[in-house]
Write an enzyme that holds these catalytic residues in place. Structure first.
Site, PDB file in Angstrom:
ATOM      1  N   CYS A 114      38.338  34.577  38.040  1.00 20.71           N
ATOM      2  CA  CYS A 114      38.045  35.984  37.730  1.00 20.71           C
ATOM      3  C   CYS A 114      38.621  36.365  36.367  1.00 20.71           C
ATOM      4  CB  CYS A 114      38.620  36.873  38.827  1.00 20.71           C
ATOM      5  SG  CYS A 114      38.188  38.620  38.675  1.00 20.71           S
ATOM      6  N   CYS A 115      39.879  35.981  36.126  1.00 19.78           N
ATOM      7  CA  CYS A 115      40.502  36.269  34.825  1.00 19.78           C
ATOM      8  C   CYS A 115      39.757  35.578  33.690  1.00 19.78           C
ATOM      9  CB  CYS A 115      41.966  35.817  34.838  1.00 19.78           C
ATOM     10  SG  CYS A 115      43.080  36.894  35.764  1.00 19.78           S
ATOM     11  N   CYS A 231      47.322  34.442  33.405  1.00 21.07           N
ATOM     12  CA  CYS A 231      45.872  34.648  33.463  1.00 21.07           C
ATOM     13  C   CYS A 231      45.099  33.768  32.491  1.00 21.07           C
ATOM     14  CB  CYS A 231      45.543  36.113  33.193  1.00 21.07           C
ATOM     15  SG  CYS A 231      46.077  36.689  31.569  1.00 21.07           S
TER      16      CYS A 231
END
Length: 244
Positions: A114-115, A231
């Site tokens: 997602c990051c 991230c």
């Protein structure tokens, strides 16, 4: 950009002189920008604005930020009378990702995919247009993953083959206390979530307030092991592990 001598820059600056590092970085590079998201980054802006009026600043809008964070971005824009370039994820990549995996896949699969779509890829596109960037990273933000951090370096993670990218981390030696002392001393704007117990602030689903005596990163991705609490924006500064 004229040729930049990284070794000479390091030799002529000191790790504990953040203001000097910023000013000299801005002197060396015209095509340089500050990455802005949190308290440390506003300290950088406050220092840099005193040296350069046409400062370039960008911020990543993942589409999942807290309302307070959007208000904070606008507050900084108006307080310093600067433009802030807002970077968004690629629409097609994000739509495909959420169609296949929903909006909360990171709770099962980890946050890195997602990051990668919401943060790393937009950052990569932006950095491809720059010669250098300035970040608010500190060594003590992520014990065990971010202890290796120079105040000036070549960004090997995002440099292009024919175009080196340089990265400046003026607050590498600062503590959280140093940051907040500066904020209070110079009346620097900050995210309202800090007054609610939030220390390290990211996307709304992945950020929560911390308890007294907890480390600031314990409020990020709390369902994952501590060595995974990055991230990917600063992958070049991470201590290698068997998982990376």
């Amino acid at each position: 950009m004229s040729s930049f001598d990284l070794a000479a820059f390091i030799e002529s600056n000191k790790a504990d002189e953040a203001q000097k590092i910023i000013h000299n970085a801005l002197k060396h590079f015209d095509n340089i920008a500050i990455s802005f998201s949190g308290a440390e980054d506003v300290v950088l802006i406050d220092m840099a604005i005193k040296a350069k009026k046409d400062l370039k600043v960008f911020s990543l809008d993942t589409g999942r930020l807290h309302p307070e964070t959007y208000q904070f971005i606008e507050k900084v824009r108006t307080h310093y009378k600067i433009e802030i370039e807002i970077l968004s994820p690629d629409r097609e990549a994000l739509e495909e990702f959420t169609r296949k995996k929903g909006l909360f896949s990171f709770l099962e699969d980890g946050h890195k995919e997602c990051c990668g779509i919401r943060k790393v890829q937009p950052l990569k596109r932006k950095l491809a247009t720059l010669d250098a960037w300035i970040t608010g990273q500190r060594k003590d933000q992520s014990p065990g993953t971010r202890n290796v951090l120079a105040f000036a370096e070549e960004d090997t993670a995002f440099s292009q083959e024919d175009s080196p990218l340089f990265k400046f981390n003026p607050l590498a030696e600062w503590s959280s206390e140093d940051v907040w002392n500066y904020i209070k001393m110079f009346d620097v704007p900050y995210n309202a979530l800090h007054a609610k117990g939030f220390t390290s602030i990211g996307c709304e689903p992945c950020t929560r307030a911390v308890l007294p005596n907890q480390h600031e990163r314990e409020g990020r991705w709390w369902w994952e092991e501590s060595e995974n609490k990055e991230c990917g924006l600063h992958i070049g500064n991470l201590i290698p592990t068997a998982q990376q």
